[in-house]
Enzyme design. Structure first.
Site, short mmCIF file in Angstrom:
data_model
loop_
_atom_site.label_atom_id
_atom_site.label_comp_id
_atom_site.label_asym_id
_atom_site.label_seq_id
_atom_site.Cartn_x
_atom_site.Cartn_y
_atom_site.Cartn_z
N ASP A 78 38.37 28.19 1.36
CA ASP A 78 39.09 27.83 2.59
C ASP A 78 40.36 27.07 2.29
O ASP A 78 40.33 26.05 1.60
CB ASP A 78 38.18 26.97 3.49
CG ASP A 78 37.71 27.73 4.70
OD1 ASP A 78 38.58 28.28 5.41
OD2 ASP A 78 36.49 27.81 4.90
N ASP A 86 38.80 27.50 -5.02
CA ASP A 86 38.26 27.13 -3.72
C ASP A 86 38.60 28.27 -2.75
O ASP A 86 39.51 29.06 -3.00
CB ASP A 86 38.88 25.81 -3.27
CG ASP A 86 38.37 25.37 -1.91
OD1 ASP A 86 37.15 25.36 -1.70
OD2 ASP A 86 39.22 25.05 -1.05
N ASP A 121 42.79 23.13 -2.50
CA ASP A 121 43.72 22.59 -1.51
C ASP A 121 43.35 21.17 -1.09
O ASP A 121 44.10 20.54 -0.36
CB ASP A 121 43.78 23.48 -0.26
CG ASP A 121 42.51 23.40 0.56
OD1 ASP A 121 41.41 23.54 -0.02
OD2 ASP A 121 42.60 23.19 1.79
MG LIG Z 1 39.53 24.21 0.74
#
Ligand SMILES: [Mg+2]
Length: 342
Positions: A28, A26, A225
């Site tokens: 961000d 991922d 995240d």
């Molecule tokens: Mg993310």
């Protein structure tokens, strides 16, 4: 792969970058935040790549093209090519192409990334409901997207044209705070039409399928995240996952994770890709990891010992997830987590 209920993080005797052939990262909150590289990301990814691991970047953001994302990563010191980037725009374009004739017109409500992805599948982007589209597709359009484009989507959907969405993330992080994401834009059209779109992005199968098709990964590790997109997407795809704590997930959320949100591994940041992972073992009525022992007590989680904070968190995960089983842990972990100062 098995979808038994996970009740503790797993150990690994080998570095994750050696145990898996491809990292599906991922962006961000994992690689960058607010446009800047996250601490240890550049060095860790460089080392994983030097060791032979293939790195791919998987984003629900449909606004930017893979070329633009790859250029941004390269500028940050993470060399990447467009082919290393998989977006929800690509996943939704494939979903549409499977359901409409080749060369068909698609009403695009979104940005350049979505238009490029639609063209890549041999479809023709149009801007008006009066251009006879056979599908409507909605992706994040950024602050410049005119309100009138939502109206075009509604007119076409009311005429019976099928509706697709790249993803339904309600919010999108910006340097100045939390902004409405594509899920909020989809909600506008849903309210006006009463219709429901077909959705491609994480955590849904079309996105995972797109990622595997484009990377050819044999033994992928999802690195993310967010529990409800990255980790749930890995769960739905039956592949292992590493949660890093550099983004939106905090200790209380992790301890309260239902089975589909429980990652295979937990680490502080991307340095966790380069190391093995410690075992969490049963210790009496509790669970031990490193110097810490966690138990599920009277209405709360208890933590004894000392050592690496992440080991304490892993032990707490085992105590919380075991107590929760297929549900959500309702024991108070506040005091135990405070000892770790994560
Ligand atoms: Mg993310």
């Amino acid at each position: 792969m098995s979808q038994q209920v996970r009740t503790r993080p797993e150990g690994s005797g080998r570095a994750l970058s050696e145990a898996y052939d491809t990292a599906l990262l991922d962006l961000d909150g994992v690689v960058y935040a607010g446009g800047e590289a996250i601490a240890h990301a550049v060095d860790s990814l460089g080392a994983a790549r030097a060791g032979g691991m293939h790195l791919a970047y998987v984003t629900n953001n449909a606004l930017r093209t893979p070329d633009a994302v790859a250029a941004h990563l390269t500028e940050l010191g993470i060399p990447a090519q467009a082919g290393d980037v998989i977006t929800s725009a690509q996943a939704v374009a494939r979903l549409i192409a499977e359901q409409v004739p080749a060369g068909a017109r698609v009403l695009v409500v979104g940005g350049e990334g979505l238009r490029v992805a639609v063209r890549e599948r041999g479809l023709v982007p149009v801007e008006s409901a009066d251009d006879d589209p056979v599908a409507v597709v909605q992706g994040y359009g950024g602050p410049e997207l005119p309100w009138g484009r939502f109206a075009e989507a509604c007119y076409a959907i009311a005429r019976g044209v099928p509706w697709f969405a790249s993803n339904t993330d309600l919010t999108i992080p910006s340097a100045r705070g939390i902004a409405p994401g594509n899920g909020a834009a989809v909600a506008v059209v849903r309210i006006a039409t009463g219709a429901e779109p077909q959705v491609a992005g994480k955590p849904l199968p079309p996105m995972h399928r797109e990622t595997i098709l484009r990377t050819g990964a044999q033994r992928p590790l999802v690195v993310g995240d967010r529990l409800d997109t990255d980790i749930e997407g890995a769960f739905n795809g039956g592949v292992d996952s590493l949660l890093v704590l550099t983004g939106v997930t905090d200790g209380p959320q992790l301890l309260a994770a239902p089975p589909q949100h429980r990652p295979t591994y937990v680490d502080a940041d991307l340095r966790g890709m380069l190391t093995g992972q410690p075992e969490v073992v049963e210790a009496g009525v509790g669970f031990r990891c490193g110097g810490w022992t966690a138990t599920a007590g009277d209405g709360r989680l208890e933590l004894d010992g000392e050592g690496e904070a992440l080991d304490g968190l892993r032990a707490l995960c085992a105590a919380a997830w075991t107590a929760a089983g297929e549900g959500v842990c309702e024991l108070d972990g506040g005091k135990a987590l405070a000892r770790l100062a994560l």
